[in-house]
Write an enzyme that holds these catalytic residues in place. Structure first.
Site, PDB file in Angstrom:
ATOM      1  N   LYS A  19      50.747  29.528  33.104  1.00 54.11           N
ATOM      2  CA  LYS A  19      50.193  30.666  32.383  1.00 54.11           C
ATOM      3  C   LYS A  19      51.240  31.123  31.371  1.00 54.11           C
ATOM      4  O   LYS A  19      52.306  31.622  31.743  1.00 54.11           O
ATOM      5  CB  LYS A  19      49.857  31.813  33.340  1.00 54.11           C
ATOM      6  CG  LYS A  19      49.291  33.035  32.628  1.00 54.11           C
ATOM      7  CD  LYS A  19      49.132  34.209  33.577  1.00 54.11           C
ATOM      8  CE  LYS A  19      48.730  35.447  32.801  1.00 54.11           C
ATOM      9  NZ  LYS A  19      48.740  36.664  33.641  1.00 54.11           N
TER      10      LYS A  19
ATOM     11  N   GLY B 176      47.957  46.500  33.555  1.00 57.70           N
ATOM     12  CA  GLY B 176      48.208  47.607  34.471  1.00 57.70           C
ATOM     13  C   GLY B 176      47.576  48.928  34.074  1.00 57.70           C
ATOM     14  O   GLY B 176      47.793  49.937  34.745  1.00 57.70           O
TER      15      GLY B 176
ATOM     16  N   ALA C  25      43.888  40.995  32.940  1.00 53.40           N
ATOM     17  CA  ALA C  25      44.540  42.290  32.709  1.00 53.40           C
ATOM     18  C   ALA C  25      43.550  43.415  32.431  1.00 53.40           C
ATOM     19  O   ALA C  25      42.565  43.242  31.717  1.00 53.40           O
ATOM     20  CB  ALA C  25      45.565  42.226  31.585  1.00 53.40           C
ATOM     21  N   GLY C  26      43.853  44.555  33.034  1.00 52.18           N
ATOM     22  CA  GLY C  26      43.137  45.784  32.747  1.00 52.18           C
ATOM     23  C   GLY C  26      42.004  46.134  33.684  1.00 52.18           C
ATOM     24  O   GLY C  26      41.538  47.278  33.694  1.00 52.18           O
TER      25      GLY C  26
ATOM     26  N   ASN D  76      45.301  41.592  39.489  1.00 44.88           N
ATOM     27  CA  ASN D  76      46.547  41.840  40.215  1.00 44.88           C
ATOM     28  C   ASN D  76      46.676  43.320  40.567  1.00 44.88           C
ATOM     29  O   ASN D  76      46.508  43.728  41.707  1.00 44.88           O
ATOM     30  CB  ASN D  76      47.736  41.358  39.397  1.00 44.88           C
ATOM     31  CG  ASN D  76      49.064  41.415  40.150  1.00 44.88           C
ATOM     32  OD1 ASN D  76      50.074  40.959  39.658  1.00 44.88           O
ATOM     33  ND2 ASN D  76      49.090  41.952  41.358  1.00 44.88           N
ATOM     34  N   SER D  77      46.941  44.158  39.558  1.00 47.96           N
ATOM     35  CA  SER D  77      47.246  45.564  39.817  1.00 47.96           C
ATOM     36  C   SER D  77      46.152  46.279  40.599  1.00 47.96           C
ATOM     37  O   SER D  77      46.441  47.083  41.494  1.00 47.96           O
ATOM     38  CB  SER D  77      47.494  46.303  38.496  1.00 47.96           C
ATOM     39  OG  SER D  77      48.612  45.770  37.828  1.00 47.96           O
TER      40      SER D  77
END
EC number: 2.8.1.10
Length: 259
Positions: free
Chosen positions: A98, A159, A185-186, A207-208
């Site tokens: 990645k 995040g 993301a997001g 992830n987050s």
């Protein structure tokens, strides 16, 4: 079966997990198991053989059905990302990388010029390149042209939990791409993962939203189910939107006949 195809590699799960921000390795491993994810991304700094308590390579590599996707998080130039990719492949043996290059720590937006150069070099070297990018349809197509295995446009800033703020541009990328489009993301809620899949994304990376939840394993399972549901809805075909109300049971003449 409806599988995610990345070059010659096939995955039944369309949820990809990031491994950062978890409060402990044990919680992260529980979340990976609950998510059903088969592709997991790990930063080079977590391949730590000298400090085994921080080494995720060993525990993850022992989990059945898991393929590692090292990432170049922390790189601010193409040269740094290429170096990180070489080291990661040597340590993990994984062909996936990645490419993640964000030189400004304030907004963490990916650098399109450096990302393009790193992707070009790494794809020519046989890596299965998965570049993290801003939702730019032109850049996405250029990355496809140099041989990337997928493109990974952001839903919103890393995040931030702002969801699919880039939905309009994502729709263009999905329409124009001949390789998998993976939202990265997001995302904050499982419903946003479902929406991304309903739009036609091939997968989502989370992830987050999982790591920062009160119960990471349960949240991972929720994202698993939402991703599956969104994909099934996309495959089934969503009804068309209408600017006017349309009765589901149209009125018939018998009502008038009873008066």
């Amino acid at each position: 079966m409806d599988h995610l195809q990345l070059a010659a590699h096939t995955f039944s799960s369309r949820l990809i997990l990031g491994t950062g921000k978890f409060s402990s390795a044990a919680l992260m491993l529980e979340a990976v198991k609950a998510s059903g994810a088969q592709l997991v991304t790990v930063a080079l700094r977590r391949f730590n053989r000298e400090q085994l308590e921080d080494d995720l390579f060993g525990p993850l590599s022992e989990m059945p059905g898991i393929t590692l996707m090292p990432n170049t998080s922390g790189a601010s130039t193409a040269a740094e990302a290429i170096k990180a990719a070489h080291i990661s492949r040597e340590l993990s043996g994984s062909p996936f990388i990645k490419v993640e290059i964000h030189p400004n720590p304030q907004h963490l937006m990916p650098d399109p010029i450096e990302t393009m150069e790193a992707a070009r070099v790494l794809a020519s070297e046989g890596f299965l390149v998965m570049p993290y990018i801003s939702p730019d349809p032109v850049l996405a197509k250029r990355l496809e042209d140099v041989g990337c295995a997928s493109v990974m446009p952001l839903g919103s800033a890393i995040g931030s939990g702002q969801g699919l703020a880039s939905a309009a541009m994502l729709s263009i990328i999905i329409r124009e791409s001949s390789i998998p489009v993976i939202v990265d993301a997001g995302l904050r809620a499982p419903s946003e993962a479902a929406r991304a899949m309903e739009m036609g994304c091939s997968a989502v990376l989370v992830n987050s939203a999982i790591a920062a939840s009160d119960n990471p394993a349960e949240m991972a399972a929720a994202f698993r189910d939402a991703t599956d549901a969104g994909r099934r809805a996309f495959k089934a075909g969503l009804m068309r939107e209408s600017s006017e109300a349309v009765a589901t049971s149209p009125l018939t003449s018998f009502l008038g006949e009873q008066s």
